[in-house]
Design an enzyme around this catalytic site. Structure first.
Site: not given
Ligand SMILES: NC(=O)c1ccc[n+]([C@@H]2O[C@H](COP(=O)([O-])OP(=O)(O)OC[C@H]3O[C@@H](n4cnc5c(N)ncnc54)[C@H](O)[C@@H]3O)[C@@H](O)[C@H]2O)c1
Length: 259
Positions: A164, A168
């Site tokens: 990951y 990123k």
């Molecule tokens: N939640 C955190 O603490 C956090 C921290 C840093 C970065 N992020 C980043 O924020 C973004 C959103 O994360 P989140 O926490 O909302 O996660 P989440 O799991 O709630 O949402 C992720 C979404 O991506 C979709 N997805 C997965 N594979 C896919 C594909 N091949 N094609 C299309 N859609 C796909 C999933 O179905 C899901 O709806 C991500 O890029 C994650 O890396 C999150």
């Protein structure tokens, strides 16, 4: 929940916005925030049930959106996402590359090659494909803004999350590269780097009170982030308010990285 401070603003009337991974978490909140500010939104996700729930939420709030099934790791699927956007709304102004996939809690030696490949395919190649297909239609329409979701994990070491973190890190570098290559043609490309945000992705770890206390203990504002904290930053980076910013990664982490 839309941030009340922004619910009365209207920065995207007539704009068309695609948000990948918007069937859940940060993407869902960002899609809702764009729609609340007047945009027509393509809610793109591999999970069409989740995407349909996001669209229902947007419509209940008086906004306009459609569901688009996309697998961001698949070139043809991403091409079709852009095609559906143009055939439905006629243009594309903003792309928020936000979908991700990664195995949790794996050191590098514990990560299998298929896990590594899938992480890179969804989390990094997915951003490349979004840019590859959106940029030509954005240029044709007079320009646009791309906002990629990176992570603080790209900027500091993060335990047992090697694939990951590498993906990123690639997103941060690709953001600069797209900004460099297409700035003269009206495309701005920035990234947002969230810290710990309460979404379905972090639900399990935050449900454990000891883990929550440990994880939030070094966040200077004293709490985990909410999806609206990131949506506010994404809308800023997509709007003309950030017209003099490109190639940047904006950290939104409650001060965790500097603590
Ligand atoms: N939640 C955190 O603490 C956090 C921290 C840093 C970065 N992020 C980043 O924020 C973004 C959103 O994360 P989140 O926490 O909302 O996660 P989440 O799991 O709630 O949402 C992720 C979404 O991506 C979709 N997805 C997965 N594979 C896919 C594909 N091949 N094609 C299309 N859609 C796909 C999933 O179905 C899901 O709806 C991500 O890029 C994650 O890396 C999150």
């Amino acid at each position: 929940m839309t941030d009340p401070a922004h619910s009365s603003r209207n920065r995207f009337p007539g704009k068309v916005v695609v948000v990948t991974g918007s069937g859940s978490g940060i993407g869902r909140q960002t899609a809702l925030a764009f729609a609340t500010e007047g945009a027509q939104v393509v809610v793109a996700d591999v999970d069409t049930d989740g995407a349909a729930r996001s669209v229902a939420e947007i419509e209940a709030a008086g906004g306009q959106a459609i569901v688009c099934r996309v697998d961001v790791s698949d070139d043809e699927s991403v091409r079709e996402m852009v095609e559906l956007t143009i055939s439905t709304y006629g243009r594309l102004d903003v792309l928020h590359n936000n979908a991700y996939w990664a195995p949790l809690n794996r050191s590098v030696t514990e990560t299998s090659l298929p896990e590594w490949d899938r992480t890179i395919a969804v989390t990094l190649t997915g951003v490349f494909l979004g840019c590859r297909h959106a940029i030509p239609v954005m240029i044709e329409g007079g320009g646009g803004a791309i906002v990629n979701t990176a992570s603080v994990a790209a900027l500091a070491a993060s335990p047992r999350f090697g694939a990951y973190v590498a993906a990123k890190g690639g997103v941060v570098a690709l953001t600069r590269s797209v900004a460099f290559d297409y700035g003269s043609r009206g495309i701005r490309c920035n990234a947002v780097a969230p810290g710990l945000i309460e979404t379905p992705a972090t639900e399990a770890v935050l449900a454990d009170p000891e883990r929550r206390a440990w994880l939030t203990g070094k966040i200077l504002v004293g709490r985990a982030g909410q999806p609206s904290d990131i949506a506010n930053a994404v809308l800023y980076l997509a709007s003309d308010e950030s017209a003099f910013m490109t190639g940047q990664t904006l950290v939104v982490d409650g001060g965790r990285l500097i603590s």
